[in-house]
Design an enzyme around this catalytic site. Structure first.
Site, PDB file in Angstrom:
ATOM      1  N   ASP A  27      -5.672  -2.872  -2.632  1.00 53.51           N
ATOM      2  CA  ASP A  27      -4.650  -2.932  -1.935  1.00 53.51           C
ATOM      3  C   ASP A  27      -3.681  -4.046  -1.848  1.00 53.51           C
ATOM      4  O   ASP A  27      -4.532  -5.314  -0.656  1.00 53.51           O
ATOM      5  CB  ASP A  27      -5.448  -2.399  -0.487  1.00 53.51           C
ATOM      6  N   SER A  83       0.736  -0.617  -0.134  1.00 51.98           N
ATOM      7  CA  SER A  83       0.219   0.128   0.168  1.00 51.98           C
ATOM      8  C   SER A  83       1.289   1.427   0.445  1.00 51.98           C
ATOM      9  O   SER A  83       1.941   1.663  -1.153  1.00 51.98           O
ATOM     10  CB  SER A  83      -1.091   0.139   1.422  1.00 51.98           C
TER      11      SER A  83
END
Length: 374
Positions: free
Chosen positions: A207, A45
């Site tokens: 993500d 991320s």
């Protein structure tokens, strides 16, 4: 054998500014022309963005940290996602219209915010050609970016590394050699529902924390013998009382984000510690024959509640974003950590950098021992 110390940077949106502060504390132990002390960098991320930035400056640790700090201290939300009233609500109107259309007519991904500004920022700031150059000259051994594939519900690690590193396949996770680019970073940082998924090859990715079952798998597969983790798990205020009503949607959403970004990493760290304890019980000659060895770890995490820090800087958030969050029940007094992930304003980011720096100084003896610094 080259040094195989790994740096693992977890995800957490705006919270990733904290990682820069910790790196700032570490870098002061090295001369100005020293390379990074970790030859393997693994990010998820927002941590993937920080890690890639450092990897492009692997031959000069000071320069990499200084540039990264400058960017975070000059952040504004509009550099990450469109945050004006026109940008926020026109995007929501577009998402609502998409919901009424057939997917074949409008295949664009749905999201709460439009993060095209982040794409432009990454294209300006990161020179991906430097990664291969740093691997070639020995300043870097490997860089990996963790993503989640929505097509297969698997965790996929995209990596660039020395030639001896092979792809890997495990249960619900794999590692694929590639040339990293902006799309890989956008995919890894695409917080579910908040930012749009990204198409890579024939798959759609989001993500990296979503399907991440073993966050420490990547550095181990890339050859790590020691792992330093900058975890963004935040201490929460302790509330010892019975709830008078059901938790609000915003509170539950905050818990979900906390779970996605921190719980799996903590579980994997506990698992590694248990394995290390077991390996140390095996006679050394047997360990050598079976190629077993304990992996030393160092974990640094925030000493303060990041949600409370975010609440102190809530008023710096763009008006349109605050208005949108109020629609789902989030304000300055809300018991929700969502703001701490979305508040990409320089005041908040600077506060996290300062906290990370102080926490790094507080653990400096451990850091020096981990990196063998006199």
């Amino acid at each position: 054998m080259p040094d195989r110390t790994a740096l693992v940077l977890g995800g957490g949106g705006a919270r990733a500014a904290y990682q820069v502060g910790v790196l700032k504390a570490i870098v002061q132990n090295y001369p100005r022309n020293h390379g990074v002390p970790f030859k393997i960098i693994c990010g998820t991320s927002a941590g993937a963005i920080n890690g890639t930035s450092i990897a492009t400056h692997a031959s000069c640790f000071h320069l990499g940290v200084r540039k990264l700090e400058w960017v975070w201290r000059h952040f504004d939300t509009h550099k990450i996602y469109r945050s004006s009233f026109a940008g926020v609500f026109s995007h929501l109107a577009q998402m609502a219209l998409m919901g009424l259309q057939d997917e074949k007519i409008n295949p664009d991904p749905g999201s709460l915010f439009d993060n095209d500004p982040l794409r432009d920022l990454l294209n300006q700031l990161i020179n991906f050609e430097r990664i291969d150059r740093n691997i070639g000259n020995g300043a870097l051994h490997a860089l990996s970016v963790d993503t989640s594939c929505y097509n297969t519900s698997r965790s996929v690690t995209f990596f660039q590394a020395s030639k001896e590193i092979d792809d890997w396949q495990r249960a619900r996770r794999c590692g694929l050699r590639t040339h990293l680019n902006t799309d890989h970073l956008l995919a890894s940082a695409a917080i579910p529902l908040v930012f749009p998924s990204v198409k890579l090859n024939r798959g759609y990715y989001g993500d990296g924390s979503v399907h991440q079952l073993a966050p420490l798998s990547s550095p181990i597969h890339l050859g790590a013998e020691k792992i330093m983790v900058i975890n963004l798990e935040s201490r929460h205020k302790q509330v010892h009382q019975d709830l008078e009503h059901h938790p609000k949607t915003a509170t539950i959403a905050g818990h979900l984000l906390d779970t996605i970004f921190s719980d799996t990493l903590n579980s994997d760290l506990e698992r590694l510690q248990r394995i290390n304890g077991t390996v140390k019980l095996i006679p050394e000659e047997v360990r050598h024959q079976a190629a077993l060895k304990p992996i030393e770890t160092l974990v640094i995490k925030p000493s303060e509640d990041l949600s409370m820090i975010a609440a102190q800087h809530y008023q710096d958030m763009p008006m349109a974003v605050k208005a949108l969050l109020r629609l789902i029940g989030i304000n300055q007094q809300s018991d929700s950590s969502i703001v701490s992930y979305l508040l990409f304003e320089r005041s908040y980011c600077s506060a996290l950098i300062n906290l990370g720096y102080l926490d790094g100084l507080a653990q400096m003896d451990e850091i020096k021992a981990f990196f063998n610094i006199d």
